[in-house]
Design an enzyme around this catalytic site. Structure first.
Site, PDB file in Angstrom:
ATOM      1  N   GLY A 172      25.145  18.869  25.734  1.00 26.17           N
ATOM      2  CA  GLY A 172      25.903  18.827  24.495  1.00 26.17           C
ATOM      3  C   GLY A 172      26.119  20.137  23.768  1.00 26.17           C
ATOM      4  N   GLY A 173      25.661  20.158  22.489  1.00 20.04           N
ATOM      5  CA  GLY A 173      25.875  21.315  21.630  1.00 20.04           C
ATOM      6  C   GLY A 173      25.169  22.556  22.117  1.00 20.04           C
TER       7      GLY A 173
ATOM      8  CB  THR B 180      17.590  14.335  29.347  1.00 20.11           C
ATOM      9  OG1 THR B 180      16.992  13.624  28.262  1.00 20.11           O
ATOM     10  CG2 THR B 180      18.479  15.445  28.816  1.00 20.11           C
TER      11      THR B 180
ATOM     12  CE  LYS C  93       0.962  12.436  34.351  1.00 20.93           C
ATOM     13  NZ  LYS C  93       1.266  10.981  34.446  1.00 20.93           N
TER      14      LYS C  93
ATOM     15  NE  ARG D 248     -15.595  36.997   4.729  1.00 24.27           N
ATOM     16  CZ  ARG D 248     -16.094  37.532   3.621  1.00 24.27           C
ATOM     17  NH1 ARG D 248     -17.022  38.474   3.699  1.00 24.27           N
ATOM     18  NH2 ARG D 248     -15.688  37.134   2.436  1.00 24.27           N
ATOM     19  CE1 TYR D 249     -19.856  32.707   2.850  1.00 23.06           C
ATOM     20  CE2 TYR D 249     -19.958  34.573   4.364  1.00 23.06           C
ATOM     21  CZ  TYR D 249     -19.985  34.072   3.074  1.00 23.06           C
ATOM     22  OH  TYR D 249     -20.129  34.910   2.014  1.00 23.06           O
TER      23      TYR D 249
ATOM     24  CG  HIS E 156     -18.794  29.123  -9.551  1.00 23.12           C
ATOM     25  ND1 HIS E 156     -19.000  29.517  -8.245  1.00 23.12           N
ATOM     26  CD2 HIS E 156     -19.449  30.024 -10.312  1.00 23.12           C
ATOM     27  CE1 HIS E 156     -19.757  30.598  -8.221  1.00 23.12           C
ATOM     28  NE2 HIS E 156     -20.036  30.934  -9.456  1.00 23.12           N
TER      29      HIS E 156
ATOM     30  N   GLY F  18     -15.507  39.095 -11.490  1.00 21.36           N
ATOM     31  CA  GLY F  18     -15.502  38.475 -10.163  1.00 21.36           C
ATOM     32  C   GLY F  18     -14.741  37.173 -10.113  1.00 21.36           C
TER      33      GLY F  18
ATOM     34  CG  ASN G 160     -19.117  13.708 -19.070  1.00 16.35           C
ATOM     35  OD1 ASN G 160     -18.240  12.905 -18.814  1.00 16.35           O
ATOM     36  ND2 ASN G 160     -20.403  13.394 -19.078  1.00 16.35           N
TER      37      ASN G 160
ATOM     38  CG  PHE H 194     -14.243   6.509 -23.682  1.00 14.66           C
ATOM     39  CD1 PHE H 194     -15.632   6.519 -23.798  1.00 14.66           C
ATOM     40  CD2 PHE H 194     -13.681   5.618 -22.766  1.00 14.66           C
ATOM     41  CE1 PHE H 194     -16.436   5.693 -23.031  1.00 14.66           C
ATOM     42  CE2 PHE H 194     -14.472   4.789 -21.991  1.00 14.66           C
ATOM     43  CZ  PHE H 194     -15.854   4.828 -22.115  1.00 14.66           C
TER      44      PHE H 194
END
Length: 518
Positions: free
Chosen positions: A35-36, A67, A138, A225-226, A284, A313, A422, A467
């Protein structure tokens, strides 16, 4: 693998195809196409055989069948070292196909089109493409499967260096990638069709329900790294959208750590809450300073004032391009990461003096779901994107907030949503003045937020993410010097809490919306 002599090319994404096909043709590879794709190659001066010429059967059913033929799949799937296979294909005049260059109909892109019809969606389910991809993958020991334009240059180079052959390692890598692509493709189809209410007329996606089967597909970007701690391994995976923090573009600095990325997401999310220039400084995952201002540089200075000790930092998120003035201010403090939609050239030149500072450009995206691991499964929920409307705001005290207090209450409410529960958040004039985060008792959060305040709480307002179960939190807030409170309401002791606010001269606004963040 022997020399590649014949290749079939049938692609939806035609990026780089002409150049790649041209190189294959120059190396003497016979090209077969559909096709295209065939038209594009011919128009570009590349000789190509139509698939119908190979199969002896015309493309039919509006391209649904082209195909799916033994001369295609037999040419791909037969094992070259198997004598019975060689005899079978020879008996039926099947020629070997040594390379398959295929990418699939853009199903996911079609599914996101406004007002896409059910018929159009179904017609964009590729059948022949995935079949050829799986066949070639495959039989990777004899056939190379190429599914991405990103691989064209490296494959062409290896073919040139290897006298027209590819190594087993390359063919295996390509096969692994191919199976991952067909798996993701089928997953996208299943997940989308599962949401279709009825296969009639226009596509109707049921937006309220979670999928019956949760299918996730991400590609590993790189190992970290960890993890949170040095004894934990970690890696970053991306969704391929090019948007969001995971797909951010790092412009400079050391490699990002696991904790950097977690804080980066927290900083970015908070910055996206505001329309005006804002700076959020995160430690944090909690904001230690957040402020809005007329300019980004001023927003940064005001955010830093909130808690300059904790900001050391820190990780920063902003919602405006970073300019030279802002960069100059930010380089005065040790920072880990800065996330922004853009850094201009002058800012990048200034930041270049801070070799380890990570700069990350992020393209905004709407995050639909939030996922959390639990043993034996996962929790899935809608992202907490509930904005406040005027109708949500309910003044419940004798005194209503002043205009300035209401502006500060709404600012504090947006920031408190990003503080671990909270949460009690103090603010004044578009600037946080105290943050009480992650305490087991709400009254302790109120105390800690006031105790840690650098700017002082007098004249501030307070936001509570949930609340007040008892009036004592309101008493602590009033004692600290705050004048107004915004909170969801909904406690059995709401009236006691309101009465206490009235007694202490505080204004109180209820939202009816809770923002727990665990």
């Amino acid at each position: 693998m022997g020399k590649i002599q014949r290749a079939i090319l049938s692609v939806t994404d035609k990026t780089g195809l002409v150049e790649f096909a041209g190189k294959l043709s120059e190396m003497g590879v016979e090209l077969i196409s559909t096709g295209g794709t065939a038209k594009l190659l011919r128009d570009s001066g590349i000789t190509v055989m139509d698939i119908s010429e190979l199969t002896g059967f015309p493309e039919m059913l509006d391209g649904r069948v082209k195909t799916l033929h033994p001369k295609v799949h037999g040419g791909i799937l037969h094992i070259r070292d198997n004598a019975h296979h060689r005899e079978a294909v020879a008996a039926h005049g099947i020629q070997p196909i040594d390379m398959v260059v295929v990418n699939l109909y853009a199903f996911e892109k079609t599914a996101t089109k406004p007002d896409v019809s059910f018929h159009e969606l179904i017609e964009n389910i590729d059948i022949g493409g995935p079949s050829m991809v799986r066949s070639a993958a495959k039989n990777f020991q004899d056939v190379a499967i190429v599914t991405s334009p990103d691989d064209y240059a490296a494959i062409a180079q290896e073919l040139q260096n290897g006298d027209g052959s590819l190594s087993l390692a390359t063919r295996w890598r390509l096969a692994q990638k191919a199976f991952a692509i067909t798996a993701a493709y089928d997953s996208a189809i299943a997940s989308t069709l599962e949401q279709v209410a009825a296969p009639e007329g226009k596509l109707a996606l049921e937006g309220q329900d979670f999928p019956q089967t949760l299918r996730l597909s991400f590609d590993k970007a790189f190992d970290l790294r960890y993890g949170e701690n040095p004894h934990q391994k970690a890696a970053l995976y991306r969704d391929g959208s090019g948007k969001g923090v995971a797909n951010g573009k790092q412009l400079q600095g050391k490699e990002l750590s696991y904790n950097n990325i977690v804080d980066l997401q927290a900083a970015w999310d908070l910055a996206q809450e505001f329309d005006e220039p804002v700076c959020a400084i995160i430690k944090h995952t909690n904001p230690c300073g957040t402020a809005v201002a007329a300019t980004l540089a001023e927003a940064y200075r005001r955010a830093l004032e909130c808690d300059p000790v904790s900001a050391f930092g820190g990780v920063i998120g902003v919602n405006r391009p970073v300019d030279a003035e802002t960069a100059t201010e930010m380089t005065k403090l040790f920072l880990e990461v800065i996330a922004a939609p853009k850094f201009d050239d002058a800012a990048r030149e200034i930041f270049a003096t801070k070799k380890n500072l990570r700069l990350v450009e992020v393209v905004p995206m709407e995050q639909k779901w939030v996922l959390k691991n639990v043993s034996g499964g996962v929790l899935l929920q809608d992202n907490d994107m509930r904005p406040l409307a005027d109708a949500d705001l309910k003044v419940v005290t004798d005194r209503a907030p002043t205009e300035q207090e209401m502006r500060d209450l709404l600012f504090a409410w947006k920031v408190s949503k990003h503080v671990k529960s909270n949460a009690i958040l103090y603010a004044r004039n578009g600037q946080t003045t105290g943050v009480g985060a992650g305490q087991m008792s709400r009254v302790d959060s109120a105390r800690i937020g006031a105790m840690k305040s650098v700017l002082g709480i007098k004249g501030s307002v307070a936001a509570s993410d949930a609340f007040f179960p008892f009036p004592d939190g309101v008493e602590v807030i009033a004692e600290a010097g705050a004048t107004a409170i915004i909170q969801p309401g909904g406690s059995v002791r709401d009236q006691e809490v309101i009465d206490t606010a009235n007694k202490l001269g505080l204004a109180m606004v209820l939202t009816g919306v809770r923002h727990f963040r665990h």
